[in-house]
Write a protein that holds these residues in place. Structure first.
Motif, PDB file in Angstrom:
ATOM      1  N   PHE A 163      -3.290   3.914  -5.712  1.00 27.79           N
ATOM      2  CA  PHE A 163      -3.535   2.495  -5.963  1.00 27.79           C
ATOM      3  C   PHE A 163      -3.124   1.657  -4.753  1.00 27.79           C
ATOM      4  CE2 PHE A 163      -1.555  -1.576  -7.055  1.00 27.79           C
ATOM      5  CZ  PHE A 163      -2.665  -2.255  -7.517  1.00 27.79           C
ATOM      6  N   GLN A 164      -1.976   1.974  -4.168  1.00 25.07           N
ATOM      7  CA  GLN A 164      -1.499   1.209  -3.027  1.00 25.07           C
ATOM      8  C   GLN A 164      -2.473   1.291  -1.858  1.00 25.07           C
ATOM      9  OE1 GLN A 164       1.232  -0.734  -3.187  1.00 25.07           O
ATOM     10  NE2 GLN A 164       0.565  -1.542  -1.215  1.00 25.07           N
ATOM     11  N   ARG A 165      -3.047   2.455  -1.667  1.00 22.25           N
ATOM     12  CA  ARG A 165      -3.965   2.637  -0.544  1.00 22.25           C
ATOM     13  C   ARG A 165      -5.241   1.827  -0.737  1.00 22.25           C
ATOM     14  NH1 ARG A 165      -7.902   6.351   1.639  1.00 22.25           N
ATOM     15  NH2 ARG A 165      -8.137   7.431  -0.341  1.00 22.25           N
ATOM     16  N   ILE A 166      -5.876   1.926  -1.907  1.00 22.50           N
ATOM     17  CA  ILE A 166      -7.117   1.188  -2.124  1.00 22.50           C
ATOM     18  C   ILE A 166      -6.858  -0.310  -2.210  1.00 22.50           C
ATOM     19  CG2 ILE A 166      -7.143   1.268  -4.670  1.00 22.50           C
ATOM     20  CD1 ILE A 166     -10.156   1.872  -4.454  1.00 22.50           C
ATOM     21  N   ASN A 167      -5.681  -0.685  -2.719  1.00 20.49           N
ATOM     22  CA  ASN A 167      -5.334  -2.100  -2.787  1.00 20.49           C
ATOM     23  C   ASN A 167      -5.158  -2.675  -1.381  1.00 20.49           C
ATOM     24  OD1 ASN A 167      -4.333  -4.540  -4.307  1.00 20.49           O
ATOM     25  ND2 ASN A 167      -2.502  -4.082  -3.110  1.00 20.49           N
ATOM     26  N   ASN A 168      -4.530  -1.938  -0.504  1.00 20.21           N
ATOM     27  CA  ASN A 168      -4.365  -2.397   0.877  1.00 20.21           C
ATOM     28  C   ASN A 168      -5.717  -2.604   1.556  1.00 20.21           C
ATOM     29  OD1 ASN A 168      -1.585  -2.360   0.689  1.00 20.21           O
ATOM     30  ND2 ASN A 168      -1.360  -0.337   1.620  1.00 20.21           N
ATOM     31  N   VAL A 169      -6.646  -1.685   1.312  1.00 19.57           N
ATOM     32  CA  VAL A 169      -7.964  -1.771   1.932  1.00 19.57           C
ATOM     33  C   VAL A 169      -8.724  -2.991   1.417  1.00 19.57           C
ATOM     34  CG1 VAL A 169     -10.217  -0.645   2.134  1.00 19.57           C
ATOM     35  CG2 VAL A 169      -8.133   0.694   2.407  1.00 19.57           C
ATOM     36  N   GLN A 198     -16.890   6.702  -6.164  1.00 19.38           N
ATOM     37  CA  GLN A 198     -17.514   5.639  -6.959  1.00 19.38           C
ATOM     38  C   GLN A 198     -16.586   5.150  -8.061  1.00 19.38           C
ATOM     39  OE1 GLN A 198     -20.960   4.487  -6.609  1.00 19.38           O
ATOM     40  NE2 GLN A 198     -20.184   2.864  -7.923  1.00 19.38           N
ATOM     41  N   HIS A 199     -15.912   6.072  -8.724  1.00 18.72           N
ATOM     42  CA  HIS A 199     -15.019   5.697  -9.829  1.00 18.72           C
ATOM     43  C   HIS A 199     -13.862   4.840  -9.322  1.00 18.72           C
ATOM     44  CE1 HIS A 199     -12.835   5.964 -13.599  1.00 18.72           C
ATOM     45  NE2 HIS A 199     -11.790   6.434 -12.960  1.00 18.72           N
ATOM     46  N   GLU A 200     -13.261   5.225  -8.213  1.00 18.88           N
ATOM     47  CA  GLU A 200     -12.155   4.447  -7.654  1.00 18.88           C
ATOM     48  C   GLU A 200     -12.623   3.059  -7.239  1.00 18.88           C
ATOM     49  OE1 GLU A 200      -9.260   7.729  -5.509  1.00 18.88           O
ATOM     50  OE2 GLU A 200     -11.204   7.303  -4.586  1.00 18.88           O
ATOM     51  N   GLU A 237     -11.318  -0.556  -8.819  1.00 21.95           N
ATOM     52  CA  GLU A 237     -10.719  -1.598  -7.985  1.00 21.95           C
ATOM     53  C   GLU A 237     -11.501  -2.904  -8.102  1.00 21.95           C
ATOM     54  OE1 GLU A 237      -8.045  -3.335  -5.107  1.00 21.95           O
ATOM     55  OE2 GLU A 237      -7.989  -1.859  -6.726  1.00 21.95           O
ATOM     56  N   CYS A 238     -12.813  -2.834  -8.156  1.00 20.56           N
ATOM     57  CA  CYS A 238     -13.612  -4.047  -8.329  1.00 20.56           C
ATOM     58  C   CYS A 238     -13.333  -4.697  -9.680  1.00 20.56           C
ATOM     59  CB  CYS A 238     -15.102  -3.717  -8.195  1.00 20.56           C
ATOM     60  SG  CYS A 238     -15.643  -3.390  -6.502  1.00 20.56           S
ATOM     61  N   ASP A 239     -13.183  -3.890 -10.722  1.00 18.21           N
ATOM     62  CA  ASP A 239     -12.846  -4.435 -12.042  1.00 18.21           C
ATOM     63  C   ASP A 239     -11.493  -5.125 -12.004  1.00 18.21           C
ATOM     64  OD1 ASP A 239     -15.206  -3.530 -13.105  1.00 18.21           O
ATOM     65  OD2 ASP A 239     -14.348  -1.712 -13.989  1.00 18.21           O
ATOM     66  N   ARG A 240     -10.536  -4.533 -11.305  1.00 13.10           N
ATOM     67  CA  ARG A 240      -9.210  -5.145 -11.202  1.00 13.10           C
ATOM     68  C   ARG A 240      -9.284  -6.474 -10.460  1.00 13.10           C
ATOM     69  NH1 ARG A 240      -4.954  -5.914  -8.023  1.00 13.10           N
ATOM     70  NH2 ARG A 240      -6.047  -5.130  -6.190  1.00 13.10           N
TER      71      ARG A 240
END
Length: 215
Positions: free
Chosen positions: A57-63, A89-91, A95-98
């Motif tokens: 989560f931290q990695r995709i959130n940073n991006v 695609q799932h990740e 992240e877009c939903d969040r």
């Protein structure tokens, strides 16, 4: 040999394979033990699993946050950007939903912001604005809602642009100036009727002291 001894020998002979079979079963690695049994479906994740998920989560959130810090993005743009950064695609969808849930992605708000920028800074007409919103891949509902609220001052904006552009064509004859000014407005996305009226208005001021003088 005594009867008791013969009985003991027979008992040992037929009992031995059973004991060996039990021993082999106990030693066989194919038989799962309680310790090796899989965890139940509803058991909580282990500390290692929680740490792994937190790291992902931290990695995709940073991006995603780094991308949004540079400019506003549509939902489709963000999804494609994350997949391009090697998230699956799932990740990317999660992240877009969040981001939608916390208001950091909003196609409707982005459409309104883009319209203000495109009209005030670039002077684009309605069709030019529409084309740019579609290029940014905003949802159709967001585009339609934003265009419904678009103020109906196409002609006034086109006239303003034409009058500010006309002095640059001062050395040209009227026909050439008309052609170039018309092309300029059409590239901005104004309709042919609006372009014609705005050009006529701008060039009609050629006799005024403040306007261009065409040959």
């Amino acid at each position: 040999m005594a009867d008791g001894e013969r009985l003991a020998s027979v008992t040992w002979l037929f009992g031995q394979p059973e004991r060996d079979s039990v021993t082999e079963q106990a030693a066989s690695p194919s038989q799962p033990t309680t310790a090796d049994a899989p965890r139940g479906r509803h058991e909580p994740p282990t500390r290692a699993e929680r740490a792994s998920r937190a790291g992902e989560f931290q990695r995709i959130n940073n991006v995603s946050m780094h991308a949004l810090a540079r400019r506003g993005m549509s939902v489709a743009e963000m999804r494609d950007y994350l997949i391009g950064r090697e998230f699956d695609q799932h990740e990317a969808d999660e992240e877009c939903d969040r981001l939608l849930g916390v208001g950091l992605l909003d196609d409707f708000a982005l459409a309104e912001t883009l319209i203000r920028t495109l009209r005030q800074r670039k002077g684009l007409g309605r069709s030019g604005v529409t084309a740019e919103l579609r290029r940014r891949r905003l949802e159709n509902d967001a585009i339609e809602a934003a265009l419904e609220d678009l103020d109906d001052d196409e002609l006034a904006r086109a006239i303003d642009l034409a009058e500010r552009r006309a002095p640059q064509l001062r050395s040209l004859d009227t026909e050439t100036a008309t052609r170039r000014l018309s092309g300029f407005l059409m590239r901005k996305g104004y309709s042919s009727g609006v372009v014609r009226a705005a050009v006529d208005r701008a060039l009609s001021r050629s006799g005024e002291s403040s306007g261009p003088v065409f040959r």
